[in-house]
Design an enzyme around this catalytic site. Structure first.
Site, mmCIF file in Angstrom:
data_model
loop_
_atom_site.group_PDB
_atom_site.id
_atom_site.type_symbol
_atom_site.label_atom_id
_atom_site.label_comp_id
_atom_site.label_asym_id
_atom_site.label_seq_id
_atom_site.Cartn_x
_atom_site.Cartn_y
_atom_site.Cartn_z
ATOM 1 N N ASP A 72 -80.828 -29.794 26.727
ATOM 2 C CA ASP A 72 -81.311 -29.437 25.553
ATOM 3 C C ASP A 72 -80.663 -30.109 24.184
ATOM 4 O OD1 ASP A 72 -78.725 -28.252 25.565
ATOM 5 O OD2 ASP A 72 -79.087 -26.425 24.927
ATOM 6 N N TYR A 74 -78.252 -32.074 21.332
ATOM 7 C CA TYR A 74 -77.257 -31.737 20.912
ATOM 8 C C TYR A 74 -76.836 -30.784 19.896
ATOM 9 C CZ TYR A 74 -76.346 -36.571 22.761
ATOM 10 O OH TYR A 74 -76.278 -37.560 23.767
ATOM 11 N N PHE A 85 -80.399 -37.413 24.731
ATOM 12 C CA PHE A 85 -79.289 -38.395 24.872
ATOM 13 C C PHE A 85 -79.080 -39.364 23.512
ATOM 14 C CE2 PHE A 85 -80.073 -37.657 29.175
ATOM 15 C CZ PHE A 85 -78.982 -37.194 29.800
ATOM 16 N N HIS A 199 -74.799 -35.974 36.559
ATOM 17 C CA HIS A 199 -75.242 -36.300 35.222
ATOM 18 C C HIS A 199 -74.130 -37.018 34.684
ATOM 19 C CE1 HIS A 199 -75.511 -34.827 30.968
ATOM 20 N NE2 HIS A 199 -76.672 -34.600 31.223
#
Length: 251
Positions: A72, A74, A85, A199
């Protein structure tokens, strides 16, 4: 007066890909839930509503080559742009606000010979056909995962499945368990390159038997070079993962 949230915010090519999804109860529920949240406190939602679908606006269906799935947006102030990102270029790489995920992505790129990112702004990737897609497209400030249950999952799952079926030779970068949970939506489609690793955030970057970076950052998962090799093999131009500052100024 235009509603704050509607299907008209989604580019027409992506609406066409989704077909009759907008007639579903799932879409109607998402539409209602988002409108309620926005009516209650629009200033607490990130990114701003006009940027919910920025990834789809910057990367049309016809141009998609690569899909990178985030979770989701930031939830810290000043970061979310509507691209998974990506953060604004003015946030200094050595600042505390710069996310660990981006630091490790930059390390991986350098290890693969592309050089380090000049900033955390990934708009240039999106414009080259890298779909930077979060699986929830909104969040409440300061509350990670706070909009995960508003109904985004159904929309994004439909989009991922439709995209994988309609476009051959895509590359899917699935980083971490959440992104990899979307594997069943992709794996039955023909001729897709699916790259999986842990991740890139924080300590998770080294975890699992497929680490994003090897411990000590001695090697990367090679997802970026593998992607370009795949694209070249399928008669498509590779991604310029790192643009020099000079090239950016004259592009």
């Amino acid at each position: 007066m235009k509603a704050l949230f509607s299907k008209d915010d989604i580019p027409s090519d992506w609406r066409a890909l989704l077909g009759n999804y907008f007639e579903s109860a799932d879409w109607q529920s998402l539409e209602k839930n988002l409108q309620t949240v926005l009516n209650a406190d629009p200033g607490a939602v990130r990114p701003e509503p006009q940027n919910f679908f920025k990834a789809l606006k910057l990367t049309p269906v016809d141009s998609v080559k690569v899909v990178i799935l985030g979770q989701d947006p930031y939830h810290s102030p000043g970061l979310a742009q509507g691209l998974a990102f990506s953060i604004p270029a003015e946030i200094a790489i050595n600042s505390r606000e710069f996310p660990s995920s981006l630091r490790n992505i930059s390390k991986a790129l350098a290890l693969e010979g592309f050089g380090q990112l000049p900033s955390g702004d990934l708009h240039n990737w999106a414009k080259q056909g890298v779909l930077l897609l979060n699986t929830a497209l909104s969040v409440r400030l300061g509350e990670a995962g706070s909009h995960a249950n508003l109904g985004w999952k159904s929309l994004i799952d439909h989009l991922i499945n439709a995209l994988s079926k309609s476009k051959p030779h895509l590359v899917w970068m699935l980083w971490g368990g959440h992104a990899q949970s979307k594997l069943p939506l992709i794996e039955d489609s023909q001729n897709q390159l699916i790259l999986q690793s842990s991740h890139p955030s924080g300590l998770g970057v080294y975890k699992t038997d497929k680490p994003f970076l090897e411990p000590g950052a001695k090697a990367s998962c090679n997802h970026f070079s593998s992607t370009n090799q795949w694209l070249i093999e399928h008669k498509s131009s590779p991604i310029r993962w790192v643009e020099s500052v000079q090239n950016d100024l004259f592009s």
